[in-house]
Design a protein around this motif. Structure first.
Motif, PDB file in Angstrom:
ATOM      1  N   THR A  12     -13.072 -71.195  75.379  1.00 20.02           N
ATOM      2  CA  THR A  12     -12.113 -72.014  76.121  1.00 20.02           C
ATOM      3  C   THR A  12     -12.773 -73.251  76.737  1.00 20.02           C
ATOM      4  O   THR A  12     -12.102 -74.057  77.363  1.00 20.02           O
ATOM      5  N   GLY A  13     -14.098 -73.373  76.578  1.00 15.18           N
ATOM      6  CA  GLY A  13     -14.821 -74.523  77.098  1.00 15.18           C
ATOM      7  C   GLY A  13     -15.461 -74.313  78.455  1.00 15.18           C
ATOM      8  O   GLY A  13     -16.139 -75.204  78.972  1.00 15.18           O
ATOM      9  N   GLU A  14     -15.265 -73.141  79.050  1.00 12.53           N
ATOM     10  CA  GLU A  14     -15.845 -72.864  80.366  1.00 12.53           C
ATOM     11  C   GLU A  14     -17.354 -72.672  80.256  1.00 12.53           C
ATOM     12  O   GLU A  14     -17.844 -71.996  79.352  1.00 12.53           O
ATOM     13  N   ASP A  15     -18.087 -73.260  81.182  1.00  7.92           N
ATOM     14  CA  ASP A  15     -19.531 -73.077  81.245  1.00  7.92           C
ATOM     15  C   ASP A  15     -19.799 -71.754  81.967  1.00  7.92           C
ATOM     16  O   ASP A  15     -19.551 -71.628  83.166  1.00  7.92           O
ATOM     17  N   VAL A  16     -20.282 -70.757  81.226  1.00  7.89           N
ATOM     18  CA  VAL A  16     -20.547 -69.425  81.785  1.00  7.89           C
ATOM     19  C   VAL A  16     -22.050 -69.152  81.875  1.00  7.89           C
ATOM     20  O   VAL A  16     -22.482 -68.014  81.990  1.00  7.89           O
ATOM     21  N   THR A  17     -22.830 -70.215  81.856  1.00  7.84           N
ATOM     22  CA  THR A  17     -24.288 -70.101  81.878  1.00  7.84           C
ATOM     23  C   THR A  17     -24.783 -69.288  83.073  1.00  7.84           C
ATOM     24  O   THR A  17     -25.666 -68.443  82.932  1.00  7.84           O
TER      25      THR A  17
END
Length: 147
Positions: free
Chosen positions: A66-71
């Motif tokens: 979805t494009g979320e940065d989950v780093t």
């Protein structure tokens, strides 16, 4: 006393995969004869819910479909996985291949097309940097053959 081996919990049949399923690998059961298995799931350790959108590694970041940065969640999970290795006194890990957290040597490329590129998942990378030998499930026989 058996040597301890960190194992991706999904390989043991735990439903902790991003989609709520697992990656049960029957051959992992053969390792119980030689090792004390220590299940880990870096993504769960990092606080990601099950299920969650698939994620792939893009450089130093991990992005969801979805494009979320989950780093940050992947890094936290990696740190907790390393803590588990230290707490259990193990220098070996059997992790899920190609995963953005557990892949070692090859991971999905971030396009969500199934394309694999050289690289490591966040947890696998941190473990290796700290002296833990990381194996993927295609290398189970090597763990059984260890002297």
């Amino acid at each position: 006393m058996k040597e301890k081996l960190l194992v991706s919990a999904c390989l043991l049949g735990r439903n902790c995969k991003y989609n709520g399923g697992n990656n049960y690998t029957p051959a992992v059961e053969t390792l119980k004869e030689r090792y004390e298995l220590v299940p880990v799931c870096p993504e769960c350790f990092g606080g990601l819910p099950i299920p969650h959108p698939p994620s792939e590694r893009v450089g130093d970041k991990v992005l969801s479909k979805t494009g979320e940065d989950v780093t940050a969640a992947f890094r936290l999970g990696a740190e907790k996985t390393l803590e588990a290795a230290r707490r259990h006194g193990t220098a070996l890990a059997l992790l899920k291949e190609r995963s953005p957290s557990c892949g070692f040597g090859a991971v999905y490329d971030g396009t969500f097309t199934g394309t694999v590129v050289p690289g490591n998942g966040v947890a696998a990378e941190l473990l290796a940097e700290n002296g833990v030998a990381v194996y993927g499930e295609s290398r189970i026989q090597e763990l059984l053959d260890r002297a």
